[in-house]
Design a protein around this motif. Structure first.
Motif, PDB file in Angstrom:
ATOM      1  N   TYR A  47       0.824  -1.215   0.000  1.00  0.00           N
ATOM      2  CA  TYR A  47       0.000   0.000   0.000  1.00  0.00           C
ATOM      3  C   TYR A  47       0.856   1.262   0.000  1.00  0.00           C
ATOM      4  CZ  TYR A  47      -3.704   3.314   0.632  1.00  0.00           C
ATOM      5  OH  TYR A  47      -4.556   4.371   0.417  1.00  0.00           O
ATOM      6  N   GLN A  48       2.045   1.165   0.554  1.00  0.00           N
ATOM      7  CA  GLN A  48       2.883   2.358   0.677  1.00  0.00           C
ATOM      8  C   GLN A  48       3.559   2.780  -0.629  1.00  0.00           C
ATOM      9  OE1 GLN A  48       4.766   0.625   4.485  1.00  0.00           O
ATOM     10  NE2 GLN A  48       4.779   2.805   4.874  1.00  0.00           N
ATOM     11  N   ILE A  49       3.683   1.838  -1.576  1.00  0.00           N
ATOM     12  CA  ILE A  49       4.408   2.205  -2.808  1.00  0.00           C
ATOM     13  C   ILE A  49       3.645   1.947  -4.108  1.00  0.00           C
ATOM     14  CG2 ILE A  49       6.696   1.858  -1.772  1.00  0.00           C
ATOM     15  CD1 ILE A  49       6.868  -0.757  -3.522  1.00  0.00           C
ATOM     16  N   HIS A  75       3.001 -12.069   8.833  1.00  0.00           N
ATOM     17  CA  HIS A  75       2.442 -10.771   9.203  1.00  0.00           C
ATOM     18  C   HIS A  75       3.535  -9.768   9.467  1.00  0.00           C
ATOM     19  CE1 HIS A  75      -1.867 -11.454   9.626  1.00  0.00           C
ATOM     20  NE2 HIS A  75      -1.564 -12.679  10.023  1.00  0.00           N
ATOM     21  N   ASN A  76       3.201  -8.509   9.175  1.00  0.00           N
ATOM     22  CA  ASN A  76       4.070  -7.414   9.584  1.00  0.00           C
ATOM     23  C   ASN A  76       3.464  -6.719  10.795  1.00  0.00           C
ATOM     24  OD1 ASN A  76       6.316  -5.389   9.025  1.00  0.00           O
ATOM     25  ND2 ASN A  76       4.509  -4.058   9.113  1.00  0.00           N
ATOM     26  N   GLU A  77       4.170  -6.751  11.895  1.00  0.00           N
ATOM     27  CA  GLU A  77       3.814  -5.985  13.092  1.00  0.00           C
ATOM     28  C   GLU A  77       2.376  -6.151  13.552  1.00  0.00           C
ATOM     29  OE1 GLU A  77       4.983  -1.896  12.604  1.00  0.00           O
ATOM     30  OE2 GLU A  77       7.091  -2.401  12.430  1.00  0.00           O
ATOM     31  N   PRO A  78       2.010  -7.344  13.979  1.00  0.00           N
ATOM     32  CA  PRO A  78       0.641  -7.520  14.485  1.00  0.00           C
ATOM     33  C   PRO A  78       0.307  -6.600  15.669  1.00  0.00           C
ATOM     34  CG  PRO A  78       1.992  -9.486  14.860  1.00  0.00           C
ATOM     35  CD  PRO A  78       2.755  -8.606  13.943  1.00  0.00           C
ATOM     36  N   ILE A 134      12.447  -8.889  12.994  1.00  0.00           N
ATOM     37  CA  ILE A 134      12.168  -7.785  13.923  1.00  0.00           C
ATOM     38  C   ILE A 134      12.329  -6.438  13.209  1.00  0.00           C
ATOM     39  CG2 ILE A 134      12.790  -9.061  16.020  1.00  0.00           C
ATOM     40  CD1 ILE A 134      15.273  -7.281  16.139  1.00  0.00           C
ATOM     41  N   ASN A 135      11.391  -5.556  13.522  1.00  0.00           N
ATOM     42  CA  ASN A 135      11.471  -4.166  13.075  1.00  0.00           C
ATOM     43  C   ASN A 135      11.796  -3.346  14.303  1.00  0.00           C
ATOM     44  OD1 ASN A 135      10.550  -5.154  10.667  1.00  0.00           O
ATOM     45  ND2 ASN A 135       8.539  -4.166  10.756  1.00  0.00           N
ATOM     46  N   ASN A 136      12.878  -2.596  14.236  1.00  0.00           N
ATOM     47  CA  ASN A 136      13.215  -1.752  15.381  1.00  0.00           C
ATOM     48  C   ASN A 136      13.596  -0.351  14.920  1.00  0.00           C
ATOM     49  OD1 ASN A 136      15.827  -0.781  17.248  1.00  0.00           O
ATOM     50  ND2 ASN A 136      13.962  -1.298  18.350  1.00  0.00           N
ATOM     51  N   TYR A 137      13.010   0.621  15.563  1.00  0.00           N
ATOM     52  CA  TYR A 137      13.286   2.026  15.251  1.00  0.00           C
ATOM     53  C   TYR A 137      13.758   2.798  16.475  1.00  0.00           C
ATOM     54  CZ  TYR A 137      11.010   1.198  10.803  1.00  0.00           C
ATOM     55  OH  TYR A 137      10.709   0.714   9.566  1.00  0.00           O
ATOM     56  N   PHE A 138      13.230   2.413  17.644  1.00  0.00           N
ATOM     57  CA  PHE A 138      13.542   3.184  18.854  1.00  0.00           C
ATOM     58  C   PHE A 138      13.413   2.295  20.091  1.00  0.00           C
ATOM     59  CE2 PHE A 138       9.122   3.835  17.630  1.00  0.00           C
ATOM     60  CZ  PHE A 138       8.413   3.637  18.802  1.00  0.00           C
ATOM     61  N   GLY A 162       9.795  11.997  15.527  1.00  0.00           N
ATOM     62  CA  GLY A 162       9.754  12.306  16.956  1.00  0.00           C
ATOM     63  C   GLY A 162      10.269  11.129  17.778  1.00  0.00           C
ATOM     64  N   TRP A 163      10.914  10.177  17.111  1.00  0.00           N
ATOM     65  CA  TRP A 163      11.426   8.990  17.806  1.00  0.00           C
ATOM     66  C   TRP A 163      12.867   9.231  18.239  1.00  0.00           C
ATOM     67  CZ3 TRP A 163       9.602   5.119  13.414  1.00  0.00           C
ATOM     68  CH2 TRP A 163       8.198   5.057  13.430  1.00  0.00           C
ATOM     69  N   GLU A 164      13.132   8.958  19.517  1.00  0.00           N
ATOM     70  CA  GLU A 164      14.480   9.171  20.052  1.00  0.00           C
ATOM     71  C   GLU A 164      15.464   8.159  19.463  1.00  0.00           C
ATOM     72  OE1 GLU A 164      14.457  11.149  24.361  1.00  0.00           O
ATOM     73  OE2 GLU A 164      13.873   9.051  24.353  1.00  0.00           O
ATOM     74  N   PHE A 177       4.340   6.313   1.161  1.00  0.00           N
ATOM     75  CA  PHE A 177       3.169   6.731   1.940  1.00  0.00           C
ATOM     76  C   PHE A 177       3.330   6.250   3.383  1.00  0.00           C
ATOM     77  CE2 PHE A 177      -1.139   5.790   3.569  1.00  0.00           C
ATOM     78  CZ  PHE A 177      -1.709   7.044   3.461  1.00  0.00           C
ATOM     79  N   GLU A 178       3.603   7.197   4.280  1.00  0.00           N
ATOM     80  CA  GLU A 178       3.880   6.824   5.666  1.00  0.00           C
ATOM     81  C   GLU A 178       2.574   6.808   6.479  1.00  0.00           C
ATOM     82  OE1 GLU A 178       6.185   5.354   7.277  1.00  0.00           O
ATOM     83  OE2 GLU A 178       5.419   5.812   9.271  1.00  0.00           O
ATOM     84  N   TRP A 179       1.653   5.962   6.061  1.00  0.00           N
ATOM     85  CA  TRP A 179       0.399   5.716   6.792  1.00  0.00           C
ATOM     86  C   TRP A 179      -0.289   7.006   7.230  1.00  0.00           C
ATOM     87  CZ3 TRP A 179      -0.561   1.112   5.170  1.00  0.00           C
ATOM     88  CH2 TRP A 179       0.463   0.196   5.032  1.00  0.00           C
ATOM     89  N   ALA A 180      -0.614   7.154   8.507  1.00  0.00           N
ATOM     90  CA  ALA A 180      -1.364   8.337   8.956  1.00  0.00           C
ATOM     91  C   ALA A 180      -0.595   9.647   8.730  1.00  0.00           C
ATOM     92  CB  ALA A 180      -1.724   8.196  10.425  1.00  0.00           C
ATOM     93  N   ARG A 221       9.780  11.070   5.175  1.00  0.00           N
ATOM     94  CA  ARG A 221      10.571  10.340   4.174  1.00  0.00           C
ATOM     95  C   ARG A 221      11.547   9.374   4.860  1.00  0.00           C
ATOM     96  NH1 ARG A 221      10.510  12.527  -0.981  1.00  0.00           N
ATOM     97  NH2 ARG A 221       9.241  14.414  -1.167  1.00  0.00           N
ATOM     98  N   PHE A 222      11.419   8.099   4.539  1.00  0.00           N
ATOM     99  CA  PHE A 222      12.281   7.061   5.119  1.00  0.00           C
ATOM    100  C   PHE A 222      13.257   6.461   4.091  1.00  0.00           C
ATOM    101  CE2 PHE A 222       9.218   6.703   8.634  1.00  0.00           C
ATOM    102  CZ  PHE A 222       9.990   6.224   9.684  1.00  0.00           C
ATOM    103  N   GLY A 223      13.146   6.884   2.822  1.00  0.00           N
ATOM    104  CA  GLY A 223      13.837   6.145   1.764  1.00  0.00           C
ATOM    105  C   GLY A 223      15.342   6.296   1.715  1.00  0.00           C
TER     106      GLY A 223
HETATM  107  C1  BGC Z   1       6.061  -0.376   9.318  1.00  0.00           C
HETATM  108  C2  BGC Z   1       6.252   0.432   8.057  1.00  0.00           C
HETATM  109  C3  BGC Z   1       6.364   1.890   8.425  1.00  0.00           C
HETATM  110  C4  BGC Z   1       7.576   2.082   9.303  1.00  0.00           C
HETATM  111  C5  BGC Z   1       7.843   3.504   9.743  1.00  0.00           C
HETATM  112  C6  BGC Z   1       6.841   0.093  10.492  1.00  0.00           C
HETATM  113  O1  BGC Z   1       5.979   0.235  11.565  1.00  0.00           O
HETATM  114  O2  BGC Z   1       6.181  -1.734   9.064  1.00  0.00           O
HETATM  115  O3  BGC Z   1       5.199   0.162   7.191  1.00  0.00           O
HETATM  116  O4  BGC Z   1       6.418   2.716   7.313  1.00  0.00           O
HETATM  117  O5  BGC Z   1       7.469   1.305  10.457  1.00  0.00           O
HETATM  118  O6  BGC Z   1       6.787   4.007  10.503  1.00  0.00           O
END
Ligand code: BGC
Length: 446
Positions: free
Chosen positions: A19-21, A164-167, A293-297, A325-327, A406-409, A415-417
């Motif tokens: 959906y994002q691309i 699944h991605n991130e249930p 695993i998806n990790n951002y913060f 806004g993520w540390e 498309f970063e969802w909401a 921009r994450f690219g």
């Molecule tokens: C999601 C992505 C999202 C990214 C950045 C993850 O939660 O899998 O779809 O764009 O984080 O928010």
């Protein structure tokens, strides 16, 4: 400077989601999904944007594969749009829908890039939502049928599957906070949804094995290391609870065949405990080949009586932040990997997403000099390498994301690219971080 070299067969990748691309939201027989519906309702998404066109990847996938090739990735993670294949979520498959993914996989393979496919990255067919969506146990069966069909059609081309991605996000951001589709705000519904998502994961894994494919299958969870904000007992207990809520609620059923006992106790009298049938946990705990695993913060947690129902609150620790806004806490990914290695007994791990949003600009030379993103990736990869040296089985790493999308909401505001997308012209520009990542891949380190 010290050299950081990754293990020989380490997989380097980049990730996206349908959906994002893709765009082409109503082409070639695709059905409406919950993100089409949600984003078309004013007020739900920043600037009322939507994924109708997005990066137009549906029409430009060949050009995008050339860019992947230029980066030199070993593997590309993308997701399949369920409603392209089953416009109503079930019934007769749409040949044009599956045809697109066949061509995509073939082109990737021709270019020596291994497809890693996510079956569900948040875009439920709207027709199933009309019947209750993931809160309705019947959706689990429909997911299994969809998975079986996709395995049958693409199983010989795809060696790595993610159910699944991130249930967690599907359950709680979509059904409690209501910030994501389908925009429901009810904690008990979110819990029931989480159980059905896990069950559908188990059923898909079982189906994949029964069908006799030799590839790998796992699930992707969004995980954060959780720290107590202080040594006060109530903060430490709140942090434990938050860890059970955020991380263990999904990982324990899969790896231990049970939900965290203390959290179920905590929920009693506050929210409705999900309906769980006798064999469900057995199905959910099918052995899997890796944990994505998806990790951002990281999460720093304190006790807060007003934060219902967990009485736990994330606090700001004053570190630098990304545009989300993520540390930024690179050591967090190391702590998380060590924790998972210990808690779940040496499981194999794929980092299926890590990356950062920054306010990129195209400069007078037509370049995007995103040193901040480069620095984020560099620091996180260093910590991933440290965890590998300390014995954690990390088999690969995917940057989120291959390109801005498309970063969802938050719509197109974030921009994450690795690749900049000019949404007016659909021109793609490799950012400085992409050129750096290309070298990292080439040298298997830095
Ligand atoms: C999601 C992505 C999202 C990214 C950045 C993850 O939660 O899998 O779809 O764009 O984080 O928010």
């Amino acid at each position: 400077m010290e050299r950081i070299i990754f293990p020989e067969n380490f997989l380097w990748g980049a990730a996206t989601a349908a959906y994002q691309i893709e765009g082409a939201y109503n082409e070639d027989g695709k059905g409406e999904n919950i993100w089409d519906r949600f984003s078309h309702i004013p007020g739900n998404v920043w600037n009322n944007e939507n994924g109708d066109v997005a990066c137009d990847h549906y029409h430009r996938y060949e050009e995008d594969i050339k860019l992947l090739k230029e980066l030199g990735v070993d593997t590309y993670r993308f997701s399949i749009s369920w409603a392209r294949i089953f416009p109503e979520g079930k019934g007769t498959p749409n040949q044009r829908g599956i045809g697109f993914y066949k061509r995509l996989c073939e082109k990737l393979l021709e270019n020596g890039i291994m497809p890693a496919v996510t079956l569900y990255h948040w875009d439920l067919p709207q027709k199933l939502q009309d019947k209750g969506g993931w809160a309705n146990r019947e959706t689990v069966e429909h997911f299994e049928q969809y998975a079986r069909y996709v395995f049958k059609e693409l199983g010989d081309k795809v060696p790595v599957w993610i159910t699944h991605n991130e249930p967690w996000v599907v359950s709680f951001t979509g059904h409690w906070e209501g910030r994501h589709a389908p925009g429901i705000r009810d904690f008990s519904t979110a819990l029931q949804v989480s159980h059905h998502l896990l069950l559908s994961h188990g059923k898909a894994v079982k189906a994949y094995r029964e069908m006799g494919f030799g590839g790998k299958i796992g699930i992707t969870l969004n995980m954060n290391p959780v720290y107590a904000a202080s040594y006060r007992l109530e903060d430490m207990e709140a942090a434990k609870r938050f860890n059970a809520f955020h991380n263990r609620w999904f990982a324990d059923p899969i790896f231990k065949g049970e939900y965290p006992e203390e959290l179920i106790k905590w929920y009693e009298g506050k929210v409705k405990i999900p309906d769980i049938m006798p064999d469900d946990l057995k199905t959910i705990s099918q052995p899997i080949d890796f944990l994505g695993i998806n990790n951002y913060f990281s999460s720093f947690i304190k006790y807060d009586a007003k934060s219902w129902p967990l009485e736990a609150l994330s606090v700001d620790t004053g570190k630098d932040k990304t545009e989300m806004g993520w540390e930024i806490n690179p050591e967090g990914i190391y702590d998380l990997l060590m924790y998972l290695h210990k808690e779940y007994k040496g499981i194999k791990i794929l980092i299926t997403e890590n990356g950062a949003a920054f306010n990129d600009i195209v400069n007078r030379e037509g370049k995007v000099e995103d040193d901040n993103r480069l620095d984020y990736l560099y620091r996180h990869l260093k910590q991933v390498h440290r965890a590998i040296s300390d014995g954690v089985n990390v088999e690969g790493y995917y940057v989120w994301s291959l390109m801005d999308n498309f970063e969802w909401a938050r719509g197109y505001s974030k921009r994450f690219g690795l690749i900049y997308v000019d949404y007016k012209t659909q021109r793609r520009i490799l950012k400085k971080s992409a050129l750096w990542y290309k070298d990292v891949i080439k040298n298997n380190g830095f």
